[in-house]
Motif scaffolding. Structure first.
Motif, PDB file in Angstrom:
ATOM      1  N   SER A   8       0.843  -1.204   0.000  1.00  0.00           N
ATOM      2  CA  SER A   8       0.000   0.000   0.000  1.00  0.00           C
ATOM      3  C   SER A   8       0.877   1.252   0.000  1.00  0.00           C
ATOM      4  CB  SER A   8      -0.906  -0.022   1.247  1.00  0.00           C
ATOM      5  OG  SER A   8      -1.647   1.167   1.366  1.00  0.00           O
ATOM      6  N   SER A  10       2.008   5.238  -0.516  1.00  0.00           N
ATOM      7  CA  SER A  10       1.383   6.513  -0.150  1.00  0.00           C
ATOM      8  C   SER A  10       0.523   7.094  -1.274  1.00  0.00           C
ATOM      9  CB  SER A  10       2.471   7.524   0.217  1.00  0.00           C
ATOM     10  OG  SER A  10       1.909   8.799   0.443  1.00  0.00           O
ATOM     11  N   HIS A  69       0.632  -6.511   5.707  1.00  0.00           N
ATOM     12  CA  HIS A  69       0.133  -5.316   5.031  1.00  0.00           C
ATOM     13  C   HIS A  69       1.263  -4.289   5.120  1.00  0.00           C
ATOM     14  CE1 HIS A  69      -3.180  -2.413   3.919  1.00  0.00           C
ATOM     15  NE2 HIS A  69      -2.300  -1.575   4.446  1.00  0.00           N
ATOM     16  N   ALA A  71       2.639  -0.747   4.304  1.00  0.00           N
ATOM     17  CA  ALA A  71       2.360   0.628   3.890  1.00  0.00           C
ATOM     18  C   ALA A  71       3.696   1.333   3.651  1.00  0.00           C
ATOM     19  CB  ALA A  71       1.560   1.346   4.967  1.00  0.00           C
ATOM     20  N   HIS A  73       5.713   4.758   2.870  1.00  0.00           N
ATOM     21  CA  HIS A  73       5.669   6.218   2.929  1.00  0.00           C
ATOM     22  C   HIS A  73       7.075   6.779   3.077  1.00  0.00           C
ATOM     23  CE1 HIS A  73       1.226   6.730   3.659  1.00  0.00           C
ATOM     24  NE2 HIS A  73       1.372   5.433   3.919  1.00  0.00           N
ATOM     25  N   PHE A 126      -3.191   4.795  13.843  1.00  0.00           N
ATOM     26  CA  PHE A 126      -3.262   4.913  12.391  1.00  0.00           C
ATOM     27  C   PHE A 126      -4.234   3.866  11.845  1.00  0.00           C
ATOM     28  CE2 PHE A 126       0.763   7.228  10.709  1.00  0.00           C
ATOM     29  CZ  PHE A 126       0.501   8.286  11.571  1.00  0.00           C
ATOM     30  N   GLU A 128      -4.670   2.262   8.915  1.00  0.00           N
ATOM     31  CA  GLU A 128      -4.147   1.070   8.248  1.00  0.00           C
ATOM     32  C   GLU A 128      -3.492   0.114   9.243  1.00  0.00           C
ATOM     33  OE1 GLU A 128      -2.523   1.056   4.014  1.00  0.00           O
ATOM     34  OE2 GLU A 128      -2.192   3.143   4.601  1.00  0.00           O
ATOM     35  N   ILE A 129      -2.921   0.673  10.288  1.00  0.00           N
ATOM     36  CA  ILE A 129      -2.237  -0.149  11.279  1.00  0.00           C
ATOM     37  C   ILE A 129      -3.224  -0.907  12.158  1.00  0.00           C
ATOM     38  CG2 ILE A 129      -0.743  -0.072  13.322  1.00  0.00           C
ATOM     39  CD1 ILE A 129       0.807   2.174  11.982  1.00  0.00           C
ATOM     40  N   THR A 136       0.480  -5.097  10.046  1.00  0.00           N
ATOM     41  CA  THR A 136       0.832  -3.915   9.267  1.00  0.00           C
ATOM     42  C   THR A 136       2.229  -3.429   9.634  1.00  0.00           C
ATOM     43  OG1 THR A 136      -1.456  -3.185   9.030  1.00  0.00           O
ATOM     44  CG2 THR A 136       0.256  -1.525   8.723  1.00  0.00           C
ATOM     45  N   TYR A 138       4.322  -0.328   8.691  1.00  0.00           N
ATOM     46  CA  TYR A 138       4.114   0.993   8.089  1.00  0.00           C
ATOM     47  C   TYR A 138       5.486   1.674   7.997  1.00  0.00           C
ATOM     48  CZ  TYR A 138       1.404   5.349   7.301  1.00  0.00           C
ATOM     49  OH  TYR A 138       0.838   6.503   6.791  1.00  0.00           O
ATOM     50  N   GLU A 140       8.279   4.371   7.004  1.00  0.00           N
ATOM     51  CA  GLU A 140       8.583   5.780   6.707  1.00  0.00           C
ATOM     52  C   GLU A 140      10.052   5.818   6.282  1.00  0.00           C
ATOM     53  OE1 GLU A 140       6.609   8.276   6.512  1.00  0.00           O
ATOM     54  OE2 GLU A 140       4.992   8.153   7.987  1.00  0.00           O
TER      55      GLU A 140
END
Length: 234
Positions: A8, A10, A69, A71, A73, A126, A128-129, A136, A138, A140
């Protein structure tokens, strides 16, 4: 059954980079494509979305039955006062969540230039988390609001994507070592036997006879002779 990974990237096109006239969405989509490509080569079942609707993403991830999952970013601060570094956000810093997040951080953090913000972060608020059924992770990946961070991300989207994928491989105990081409290694290291057909013509009979004697002395009888054992003709 192969593990299912949902990617997923950003959707935040309004988050502009310090350099290059680009934004978070554009660069993270490039990172995601590299990540997907690497994971598929390793046998994972991968689904990647470019839908901007975060809620639709989570529904799709859950419907897919994702084990992880992911994410993707890049980071920034309101005051633009962080020197950089990679962070991985998780629902909690324990159990399999921590193990998965640490595996990705261990691959990605040494690659990115900043260090001050480098860590796992507990972030259960968050969406999505806390709403994806799979774990997840996530990511950064460095801060895009610094010149060094922005330049690094833009020039290394493939390396970043592959580092995330390698972290996932590490979590599942899948080797990331690249297979060597045995033929190339063998060709450079072995003294190979060659089948040689000798044909030649000499204007001088004595030279021809001398050359035949050299061939016989070298062990050539029309069957097999080792490479580099053929005598030089005159």
């Amino acid at each position: 059954m192969s593990k299912k990974i949902y990617i997923s990237p950003s959707n935040q096109s309004g988050n502009t980079y310090a350099t290059g006239g680009t934004n978070e969405k554009e660069q993270c989509h490039k990172i995601a494509k590299a990540c997907v490509s690497y994971l598929e080569k390793k046998g994972f079942s991968v689904k990647c979305t470019y839908n901007d609707d975060m809620y639709a993403r989570v529904r799709e991830s859950n419907s897919f039955g994702a084990d992880l999952h992911i994410a993707i970013h890049t980071n920034a601060t309101a005051k633009h006062n962080v020197t950089g570094g990679t962070q991985v956000l998780l629902y909690s810093l324990s159990g399999e969540r921590k193990k998965a997040g640490q595996a990705v951080l261990d691959r990605l953090a040494p690659l990115t230039p900043g260090k001050s913000a480098e860590r796992l972060v507990e972030k259960p608020d968050f969406y999505e988390i806390n709403s994806a059924k799979g774990i997840t992770v996530y990511v950064e990946a460095e801060f895009h609001d610094t010149k060094a961070g922005s330049d690094f991300i833009r020039k290394n989207t493939t390396a970043i994507g592959e580092a995330i994928a390698k972290g996932i491989c590490d979590y599942y105990g899948i080797s990331t070592e690249e297979k060597k081409t045995e033929e190339k290694n063998n060709a450079s290291s072995k003294d190979e036997a060659l089948y040689i057909v000798q044909a030649g013509a000499f204007s001088n009979k004595r030279y021809a006879e001398d050359y035949v004697k050299k061939l016989k002395k070298a062990g050539f009888d029309g069957i097999v002779v080792k490479k580099n054992q053929m005598p030089a003709a005159r």
